[in-house]
Design an enzyme around this catalytic site. Structure first.
Site, short mmCIF file in Angstrom:
data_model
loop_
_atom_site.label_atom_id
_atom_site.label_comp_id
_atom_site.label_asym_id
_atom_site.label_seq_id
_atom_site.Cartn_x
_atom_site.Cartn_y
_atom_site.Cartn_z
N GLY A 112 0.81 -1.21 0.00
CA GLY A 112 0.00 0.00 0.00
C GLY A 112 0.84 1.26 0.00
N SER A 170 4.45 -5.62 -2.92
CA SER A 170 4.59 -4.19 -3.14
C SER A 170 5.39 -3.58 -1.99
CB SER A 170 3.21 -3.55 -3.31
OG SER A 170 3.31 -2.25 -3.84
#
Length: 519
Positions: free
Chosen positions: A130, A212
């Site tokens: 995120g 990520s």
């Protein structure tokens, strides 16, 4: 992503887990009252850190300990989220639907463990992505039930502080206290080491896995622990890592926020006290508004280093086995609505990269949007995998497995032409795909991806799938595993090996010069 589709996916998966009975486990967080369902013990909302509020806002996390009973049947609230104003319309439907409850008091974790409790099971600890701005263990895609059940492993997920609450980039606090989100992660890993045996897990068999910025978090942990000291024995980095960083911190966003919120004192204790008195909801309104800056990790030489690749090459890291790679279309999500290459490059790289340099890297005739898509994939994800693979192998880390993931399923195309988009593999890894719309191939691939994770967790020194060789960089070996290309979704054929550097030309010609600063 259309909100209705995302909500339907979440509800379809959650409906599979309905029957339950009570179960309790004694831990350092107290006697946890969880549920036993579908062959698993499930504990949710386990407090591992004291509330990071009041004087503990922008302070290192403090371990929570207790000896009393605690209800552990409901997820704890998410940490306060930031969806940057310019990209909120894209990111919120994908990563925040349905929206979870948020609270500054958010340091909770969750455990899924095979029942009855067995001994010395492998443990997979999940770290969400995120951009270090948003993300939560509450997200339905990260439900650990399917992975734990199908692979006979213990799965742990947890919250850590993000955006200004977790990575404030503030001159008001010591530099080494700025990467609070990483300190939260370390505290969660300490909790696992202390308690996971009570759930049948083996603290010596922990694998950390992230995607990520969660993968970057895994990478940062890999780098900051010396060999033999890490609270994990394997690492999985899905579309992310850490590369060379400018060691000079920037406090611009924090200073601007302080002024906007009426705390106009000089940086220091008085201004910090003023900001600690501002409500979390007021800060959230600012950080999600059009005037907000962004916050991320900074170099503190404790949790984050300016030269991680060099530290790997010099053997100054954990040196544990790892899997690292990217998705075929990692860049599509970030290129939505971006159609002017020079403007994009100037905003992203300043004068370091020109449009002519970029166009020379790729096939002629590509649209600016297609070029931006490639740049996003290469610079953020693909090149990092190449650099990490090369650095680790050169330092003698023998068990490195590099991949590219290529599966595309129509029921996951939440925006047009996303392809194998950034985080699309997570539905398969966690088995949280929509059971009412998934094809037989998608269901098979989910079992395959879970087997890859489970195999690695059981033995990170062995190939995680048949025909997947240890990575060796260069043009003389075929050790890069293309996963789930050409409809190959079974464990027996999911791996197609290609020449190790077959995808890396743009990295070698340009991007690595920006990512790998050798000192």
């Amino acid at each position: 992503m259309r909100s209705s589709l995302k909500l339907a996916l979440a509800l379809a998966f959650q409906a599979c887990y309905v029957q339950s009975a009570a179960v309790s486990v004694s831990t350092s967080s107290g006697v946890l009252q969880g549920k036993r369902a579908d062959g698993l013990m499930v504990f949710k909302g386990v407090r591992f850190g004291q509330p990071p509020t009041g004087n503990l806002r922008w302070a290192p996390p403090v371990a929570f300990t207790s000896h009393v009973n605690h209800n552990a049947t409901t997820m704890g609230p998410s940490c306060v989220q930031q969806f940057t104003f310019a990209r909120a319309a894209i990111n919120q439907p994908i990563f925040n639907t349905p929206p979870p409850p948020e609270d500054e008091d958010c340091l909770f974790l969750n455990v899924w463990a095979p029942a009855p409790a067995r001994s010395k099971l492998p443990v997979v600890v999940w770290i969400y992505g995120g951009a270090l701005a948003f993300g939560t263990a509450w997200t339905p895609e990260y439900d650990g039930a399917s992975l734990a059940s199908n692979q006979n492993v213990v799965v742990v997920t947890f919250n850590y502080r993000t955006n200004v609450f977790g990575f404030p980039d503030s001159p008001d606090i010591p530099l080494i206290h700025n990467n609070l989100g990483f300190l939260d992660q370390d505290l969660a890993l300490q909790w696992v080491q202390r308690n996971i045996a009570k759930f049948g897990g083996d603290p010596r068999k922990v694998t950390i896995m992230g995607q990520s910025s969660g993968a970057a978090s895994v990478a940062a942990a890999y780098v900051r622990h010396a060999a033999g000291t890490a609270p994990f024995r394997g690492a999985i980095m899905l579309s992310g890592a850490v590369e060379s960083r400018n060691p000079t911190p920037s406090f611009t966003s924090f200073n601007a926020m302080a002024t906007a919120l009426g705390c106009e004192q000089s940086p220091g204790a008085e201004r910090l006290a003023c900001l600690r008195a501002v409500s979390a909801s007021t800060i959230r309104s600012y950080t999600n508004g059009p005037s907000s800056g962004t916050w991320t990790s900074l170099v503190d030489s404790v949790t984050v280093f300016s030269d991680p690749l060099q530290r790997i090459r010099k053997g100054q890291t954990s040196k544990v086995p790892f899997i690292i790679g990217h998705t075929e279309d990692d860049g599509t999500l970030f290129a939505i609505n971006r159609t002017d290459l020079p403007t994009y490059l100037n905003a992203t790289y300043g004068n370091r990269v020109t449009a002519d340099q970029v166009r020379a890297l790729y096939a002629p005739g590509l649209s600016d949007n297609a070029l931006i898509t490639n740049v996003e994939r290469e610079f953020k994800f693909l090149c990092a995998a190449e650099l990490w693979g090369e650095a680790a192998v050169s330092a003698g880390t023998l068990n490195v497995y590099r991949y590219a993931y290529g599966a595309v399923f129509s029921d996951l195309q939440f925006f047009p032409n996303l392809g194998a988009w950034h985080s699309s593999e997570l539905f398969e890894i966690f088995g949280t795909y929509n059971r009412s719309t998934a094809t037989a191939a998608e269901k098979t691939l989910s079992s395959t991806m879970q087997s890859i994770v489970g195999n690695f967790a059981r033995n990170p020194a062995a190939p995680p799938a048949p025909h997947w060789p240890k990575y060796r960089p260069g043009n003389k070996t075929s050790t890069l595993a293309k996963l789930a290309y050409n409809s190959n979704v079974a464990l027996s054929n999911v791996v197609q090996t290609v020449r190790s550097n077959s995808l890396d030309s743009p990295c070698d010609r340009l991007w690595n010069q920006l990512l790998d600063v050798r000192v």
